[in-house]
Design a protein around this motif. Structure first.
Motif, PDB file in Angstrom:
ATOM      1  N   LYS A 106      48.314  98.671  39.842  1.00 57.93           N
ATOM      2  CA  LYS A 106      47.591  99.486  40.826  1.00 57.93           C
ATOM      3  C   LYS A 106      48.579  99.929  41.900  1.00 57.93           C
ATOM      4  O   LYS A 106      48.738  99.310  42.941  1.00 57.93           O
ATOM      5  CB  LYS A 106      46.440  98.681  41.442  1.00 57.93           C
ATOM      6  CG  LYS A 106      45.631  99.458  42.480  1.00 57.93           C
ATOM      7  CD  LYS A 106      44.861 100.591  41.847  1.00 57.93           C
ATOM      8  CE  LYS A 106      43.910 101.259  42.845  1.00 57.93           C
ATOM      9  NZ  LYS A 106      44.643 102.082  43.850  1.00 57.93           N
ATOM     10  N   LYS A 123      45.961  92.005  46.289  1.00 61.56           N
ATOM     11  CA  LYS A 123      44.655  91.415  46.557  1.00 61.56           C
ATOM     12  C   LYS A 123      44.776  89.897  46.496  1.00 61.56           C
ATOM     13  O   LYS A 123      45.308  89.348  45.526  1.00 61.56           O
ATOM     14  CB  LYS A 123      43.620  91.884  45.522  1.00 61.56           C
ATOM     15  CG  LYS A 123      43.248  93.347  45.634  1.00 61.56           C
ATOM     16  CD  LYS A 123      42.476  93.651  46.909  1.00 61.56           C
ATOM     17  CE  LYS A 123      42.027  95.110  46.954  1.00 61.56           C
ATOM     18  NZ  LYS A 123      41.332  95.447  48.202  1.00 61.56           N
ATOM     19  N   ARG A 128      48.229  93.554  42.288  1.00 62.83           N
ATOM     20  CA  ARG A 128      46.983  93.938  41.641  1.00 62.83           C
ATOM     21  C   ARG A 128      47.239  94.742  40.367  1.00 62.83           C
ATOM     22  O   ARG A 128      47.989  95.721  40.368  1.00 62.83           O
ATOM     23  CB  ARG A 128      46.126  94.757  42.603  1.00 62.83           C
ATOM     24  CG  ARG A 128      44.759  95.117  42.057  1.00 62.83           C
ATOM     25  CD  ARG A 128      43.954  95.876  43.085  1.00 62.83           C
ATOM     26  NE  ARG A 128      42.724  96.392  42.532  1.00 62.83           N
ATOM     27  CZ  ARG A 128      41.966  97.305  43.115  1.00 62.83           C
ATOM     28  NH1 ARG A 128      42.318  97.792  44.292  1.00 62.83           N
ATOM     29  NH2 ARG A 128      40.861  97.741  42.546  1.00 62.83           N
ATOM     30  N   LYS A 243      36.085  96.949  38.055  1.00 60.35           N
ATOM     31  CA  LYS A 243      36.208  95.794  38.942  1.00 60.35           C
ATOM     32  C   LYS A 243      35.371  94.598  38.487  1.00 60.35           C
ATOM     33  O   LYS A 243      35.497  93.503  39.052  1.00 60.35           O
ATOM     34  CB  LYS A 243      35.810  96.170  40.367  1.00 60.35           C
ATOM     35  CG  LYS A 243      36.761  97.125  41.062  1.00 60.35           C
ATOM     36  CD  LYS A 243      36.319  97.369  42.493  1.00 60.35           C
ATOM     37  CE  LYS A 243      37.263  98.298  43.226  1.00 60.35           C
ATOM     38  NZ  LYS A 243      36.827  98.534  44.625  1.00 60.35           N
ATOM     39  N   ASP A 246      36.895  91.237  37.735  1.00 64.70           N
ATOM     40  CA  ASP A 246      37.362  90.528  38.928  1.00 64.70           C
ATOM     41  C   ASP A 246      36.226  89.867  39.690  1.00 64.70           C
ATOM     42  O   ASP A 246      36.427  89.346  40.789  1.00 64.70           O
ATOM     43  CB  ASP A 246      38.094  91.494  39.855  1.00 64.70           C
ATOM     44  CG  ASP A 246      39.317  92.114  39.199  1.00 64.70           C
ATOM     45  OD1 ASP A 246      39.969  91.418  38.396  1.00 64.70           O
ATOM     46  OD2 ASP A 246      39.612  93.282  39.484  1.00 64.70           O
TER      47      ASP A 246
END
Length: 336
Positions: A106, A123, A128, A243, A246
Motif C-alpha cells: 500500500k 498500520k 501495510r 479490508k 484485516d
C-alpha cells in the motif's frame, strides 16, 4: 542489466540495479516523456523507504503540488493554461502511479511529509499490504492519485453527507499496461465511484492510460461495461471487501454503488482542484498536510531548490531491499 524502452524517437529509462561486489548501484528511471524522474531513498520494503520526484530540470519537486493536474498545463502553473491547443482533451489529466496492478504494498503520496514522497502506509506499526481476496491478486488496476487535488475534510458532500478524506483524489487506471511506482502518466477520465471509507468521502476515479492501444474506444463509463465486461463489478467487490481480512467491516458506497459518468467525474475533479488551490494559497486550513512546493506561483509555501535538496538528502541513500513476509501471498476466501 539496465533496461530501455523506446516510444518513437523518445527514450524512457526504466529503473535498474547493477550488482557489484560492493553495494548495488541504482540507475535513475525517467518518466512521462522525460518530464519527471524519481530518486529512491532508504531500503525498499522498510518504513524508511521513500520515492522522491524530479522534473526535467533536475529539480526536486512535490508530486502532490508541483505536477500539474491538467495534462495541457505548463509545469509551473497551478491552473489550466490560458491558451491550449484546440485538440487538447479536457478529460485528460496527469496521474501519479502509487501502486502497480497485481502488487500488494500500500504505497501512497506522503501528504504529511515535506515534498510528499511516495512511501508505504503503516498500520499498527507494520508496513501495510492489501490482502489477496480470491480471485484477486493485490490491486486489480494501476492505482494512484491526481496531483493538485484535495478532498477537503471540512467540506461535506451534499449527496452523501460525508466529509472528504484529506487526500488527493484516487484513480483506478484500467489499461492493459502494468505501470511502475512513481510513473507519471496521462489518463482519460471515464467515470467515478463514491466510496464511503469509514464514513469519509473517498472518490475513486475510473480512467484509462491515453497510451493504451484501445484508449480511443473508451470515452465514458458505459464503454467499460461494453469492452471490459465484469471489470466495474469486480471494482465494486474489491473496494467493498479488501479490508475484511484485516477484521474491518465491508466498505459502503454512495449512490447505492452506482458509477457516475465522465461529466460527473470531471466536476468532482474540478471541485477537489479548487479545494487544493485554496489550501496551497493558504485560503483554507491544511492541518497536518505539508504544502511545501517548488513551482506553484504565489504560494506562501514555495521553497528554493537548496531547501528541497536538503529534505531529500536527510533520508538515507538507497539500500538493499528487505525481505517481504510470506503472509503477503496468502489467499483469503470470503463468504458471500
Amino acid at each position: 542489466m539496465s533496461m530501455l524502452w523506446r516510444y518513437g524517437s523518445l527514450r524512457l529509462c526504466r529503473a535498474a540495479w547493477i550488482q557489484s561486489p560492493g553495494k548495488p548501484v541504482h540507475v535513475l528511471r525517467c518518466l512521462s516523456m522525460q518530464r519527471y524522474s524519481i530518486e529512491e531513498r532508504g531500503r525498499p520494503n522498510t518504513k524508511e523507504y521513500r520515492i522522491f520526484f524530479k522534473n526535467s530540470d533536475g529539480k526536486f519537486i512535490s508530486p502532490f503540488h508541483d505536477i500539474p493536474l491538467y495534462a495541457g498545463t505548463e509545469e509551473n502553473n497551478d491552473v489550466p493554461a490560458k491558451k491550449l491547443k484546440s485538440s487538447w482533451d479536457k478529460s485528460v489529466f496527469n496521474m501519479v502511479v502509487e501502486v502497480p496492478r497485481w502488487t500488494n504494498a500500500k504505497m501512497e503520496i506522503a501528504t504529511k511529509e515535506e515534498l510528499n514522497p511516495i512511501k508505504q502506509d503503516i498500520k499498527k506499526g507494520k508496513l501495510r499490504f492489501v490482502s489477496n481476496v480470491f480471485p484477486h491478486k493485490g490491486y486489480i488496476w494501476n492505482y494512484g492519485a491526481l496531483p493538485q487535488t484535495w478532498e477537503d475534510p471540512s467540506h461535506k458532500d451534499q449527496d452523501t453527507n460525508c466529509f472528504g478524506d484529506n487526500d488527493p483524489i484516487d484513480v483506478c487506471e484500467i489499461g492493459s499496461k502494468v505501470c511502475s511506482r512513481g510513473d507519471v502518466i496521462q489518463v482519460k477520465v471515464l467515470g467515478v465511484l463514491g466510496l464511503l471509507d469509514e464514513g469519509e468521502m473517498d472518490w475513486k476515479i475510473i480512467a484509462i492510460n491515453t497510451d493504451d492501444p484501445e484508449a480511443d474506444k473508451f470515452n465514458d463509463i458505459e464503454d467499460v461495461r461494453k469492452y471490459k465486461p465484469g471489470y466495474l463489478e469486480a471494482t465494486v467487490e474489491w473496494l467493498r471487501s479488501y479490508k475484511v481480512p484485516d477484521g474491518k467491516p465491508e466498505n459502503q458506497f454512495g449512490f447505492n454503488g452506482e458509477f457516475k459518468n465522465q461529466a460527473f467525474a470531471i466536476d468532482v475533479i474540478k471541485n477537489t482542484h479548487d479545494y487544493w488551490k485554496d489550501m496551497i494559497h493558504k485560503k483554507a486550513e491544511s492541518g497536518e498536510i505539508q504544502c511545501k512546493n517548488v513551482l506553484v506561483r504565489e504560494s506562501p509555501f514555495c521553497c528554493g531548490q537548496d531547501e528541497a535538496s536538503t529534505i531529500v538528502n536527510s533520508v538515507p541513500s538507497l539500500g538493499e531491499s528487505a525481505p517481504i513476509s510470506s503472509e503477503v501471498d496468502v489467499w483469503h476466501f470470503l463468504k458471500k
